[in-house]
Design a protein around this motif. Structure first.
Motif, PDB file in Angstrom:
ATOM      1  N   GLY A   1       0.838  -1.188   0.000  1.00  0.00           N
ATOM      2  CA  GLY A   1       0.000   0.000   0.000  1.00  0.00           C
ATOM      3  C   GLY A   1       0.873   1.237   0.000  1.00  0.00           C
ATOM      4  N   GLY A   2       0.286   2.391   0.251  1.00  0.00           N
ATOM      5  CA  GLY A   2       1.072   3.608   0.352  1.00  0.00           C
ATOM      6  C   GLY A   2       1.322   4.274  -0.980  1.00  0.00           C
ATOM      7  N   LYS A   3       2.000   5.420  -0.920  1.00  0.00           N
ATOM      8  CA  LYS A   3       2.215   6.254  -2.094  1.00  0.00           C
ATOM      9  C   LYS A   3       3.596   6.023  -2.697  1.00  0.00           C
ATOM     10  CE  LYS A   3      -0.795   9.939  -0.340  1.00  0.00           C
ATOM     11  NZ  LYS A   3      -1.832   9.759  -1.368  1.00  0.00           N
ATOM     12  N   THR A   4       3.782   6.601  -3.877  1.00  0.00           N
ATOM     13  CA  THR A   4       5.078   6.609  -4.542  1.00  0.00           C
ATOM     14  C   THR A   4       5.748   7.952  -4.287  1.00  0.00           C
ATOM     15  OG1 THR A   4       4.398   5.076  -6.282  1.00  0.00           O
ATOM     16  CG2 THR A   4       6.237   6.541  -6.779  1.00  0.00           C
ATOM     17  N   VAL A   5       7.029   7.931  -3.939  1.00  0.00           N
ATOM     18  CA  VAL A   5       7.784   9.157  -3.686  1.00  0.00           C
ATOM     19  C   VAL A   5       8.844   9.314  -4.771  1.00  0.00           C
ATOM     20  CG1 VAL A   5       9.247  10.427  -2.070  1.00  0.00           C
ATOM     21  CG2 VAL A   5       7.412   8.951  -1.201  1.00  0.00           C
ATOM     22  N   LEU A   6       8.834  10.457  -5.450  1.00  0.00           N
ATOM     23  CA  LEU A   6       9.815  10.762  -6.491  1.00  0.00           C
ATOM     24  C   LEU A   6      10.870  11.707  -5.926  1.00  0.00           C
ATOM     25  CD1 LEU A   6      10.809  10.799  -9.463  1.00  0.00           C
ATOM     26  CD2 LEU A   6       9.241  12.721  -9.838  1.00  0.00           C
ATOM     27  N   ILE A   7      12.142  11.307  -6.024  1.00  0.00           N
ATOM     28  CA  ILE A   7      13.255  12.108  -5.514  1.00  0.00           C
ATOM     29  C   ILE A   7      14.221  12.375  -6.665  1.00  0.00           C
ATOM     30  CG2 ILE A   7      15.185  12.178  -3.886  1.00  0.00           C
ATOM     31  CD1 ILE A   7      13.560  10.363  -2.048  1.00  0.00           C
ATOM     32  N   THR A   8      14.414  13.641  -7.007  1.00  0.00           N
ATOM     33  CA  THR A   8      15.235  13.996  -8.167  1.00  0.00           C
ATOM     34  C   THR A   8      16.477  14.807  -7.802  1.00  0.00           C
ATOM     35  OG1 THR A   8      13.917  15.998  -8.557  1.00  0.00           O
ATOM     36  CG2 THR A   8      13.220  13.988  -9.688  1.00  0.00           C
ATOM     37  N   ASP A   9      16.762  14.929  -6.512  1.00  0.00           N
ATOM     38  CA  ASP A   9      17.936  15.692  -6.089  1.00  0.00           C
ATOM     39  C   ASP A   9      18.456  15.101  -4.785  1.00  0.00           C
ATOM     40  OD1 ASP A   9      19.917  17.608  -5.882  1.00  0.00           O
ATOM     41  OD2 ASP A   9      18.579  19.313  -6.202  1.00  0.00           O
ATOM     42  N   THR A  10      19.641  15.522  -4.382  1.00  0.00           N
ATOM     43  CA  THR A  10      20.215  15.052  -3.120  1.00  0.00           C
ATOM     44  C   THR A  10      19.802  15.941  -1.957  1.00  0.00           C
ATOM     45  OG1 THR A  10      22.218  16.351  -3.543  1.00  0.00           O
ATOM     46  CG2 THR A  10      22.216  14.050  -4.269  1.00  0.00           C
ATOM     47  N   ARG A  11      18.976  16.936  -2.228  1.00  0.00           N
ATOM     48  CA  ARG A  11      18.568  17.884  -1.199  1.00  0.00           C
ATOM     49  C   ARG A  11      17.099  18.246  -1.389  1.00  0.00           C
ATOM     50  NH1 ARG A  11      21.588  23.229  -3.812  1.00  0.00           N
ATOM     51  NH2 ARG A  11      20.456  23.124  -5.791  1.00  0.00           N
ATOM     52  N   ILE A  12      16.509  18.830  -0.359  1.00  0.00           N
ATOM     53  CA  ILE A  12      15.155  19.371  -0.447  1.00  0.00           C
ATOM     54  C   ILE A  12      15.277  20.888  -0.521  1.00  0.00           C
ATOM     55  CG2 ILE A  12      12.957  19.661   0.742  1.00  0.00           C
ATOM     56  CD1 ILE A  12      13.322  16.933   1.969  1.00  0.00           C
ATOM     57  N   GLY A  13      14.718  21.483  -1.556  1.00  0.00           N
ATOM     58  CA  GLY A  13      14.864  22.915  -1.765  1.00  0.00           C
ATOM     59  C   GLY A  13      16.096  23.221  -2.588  1.00  0.00           C
ATOM     60  N   SER A  14      16.246  24.486  -2.986  1.00  0.00           N
ATOM     61  CA  SER A  14      17.341  24.839  -3.886  1.00  0.00           C
ATOM     62  C   SER A  14      18.178  26.022  -3.418  1.00  0.00           C
ATOM     63  CB  SER A  14      16.771  25.170  -5.276  1.00  0.00           C
ATOM     64  OG  SER A  14      15.838  26.243  -5.187  1.00  0.00           O
TER      65      SER A  14
END
Length: 232
Positions: free
Chosen positions: A121-134
């Protein structure tokens, strides 16, 4: 005169933008796909099409790199077949029998078994960087590390984590997040890592967690009705 000009223009365009073709050979018993010049996810899509539309006893797919080999083999495994592969002059030849029997004199593909979404169950998480924010690099990396750690403590885990672009670096041996990601995988969270991204960044050999994936599989996950969370 106009016809001559059009012909010259056509020749020039063909020279500038050569068409990539898939060489296919079929003799009823064997169907071969030469997908060595095709970008992800086209080798997998051609394999998928052949399984549904062509008549053969043995399917042979030729690809040019490890991500393509892994993706085609994993797709075949998920489809109920027993793919075999062998390396030849830097390329990979994948063989599968229509009746599912193993082909002799080839190496068995080492493909991780598919996870079952129903069991998580649960959602899919997409991660496209090594950090959160820029804005702040150090802060962004701390936030990402905290986020991935916190995932390990949740009662309801995500079904899949997808890593693309520079986000694939989080799955490498020297990543500060590697222990938490390994723990999540042990808890049956599916971790998919973009094969094209690994090849482009030349870090495939450093991959320490997750399954090398492709655009076809990733796109299917991103459009899953269970829902998507995108971290940027």
């Amino acid at each position: 005169m106009k016809k001559s000009v059009k012909m010259r223009r056509s020749i020039m365009l063909t020279a500038m933008y050569p068409l990539k073709k898939v060489r296919e050979i079929s003799d009823m018993k064997k169907f071969e796909i030469d997908a060595r010049e095709l970008d992800c996810p086209k080798p997998l899509l051609r394999t998928k099409k052949a399984l549904s539309e062509e008549s053969f006893e043995t399917l042979v797919v030729m690809v040019a790199n490890v991500p393509a080999r892994e993706n085609v083999c994993r797709f075949l495994s998920h489809s109920g077949y027993s793919p075999q592969w062998q390396e030849q002059n830097g390329d990979f030849i994948i063989t599968v029998n229509r009746d599912g029997k193993q082909t002799v004199n080839t190496e068995k593909s080492e493909i991780a078994p598919a996870f079952s979404r129903e069991s998580r169950g649960g959602k899919t998480v997409l991660i496209t960087d090594t950090r959160i924010g820029s804005e702040e690099d150090e802060l962004g990396r701390l936030l990402m590390k905290g986020y991935i750690y916190t995932l390990t403590q949740l009662d309801e885990l995500p079904s899949s984590l997808i890593f693309m672009n520079s986000g694939v670096k989080l799955c490498l041996k020297d990543s500060a997040n590697i222990d938490d990601l390994i723990l999540l995988e042990k808890k049956s969270v599916e971790i998919l890592v973009c094969g094209t991204c690994l090849e482009f960044l030349d870090v495939r050999e450093q991959l320490a967690v997750g399954t090398i994936s492709n655009m076809y599989e990733i796109t299917s996950k991103l459009h899953d009705p269970q829902g998507l969370i995108s971290l940027t």
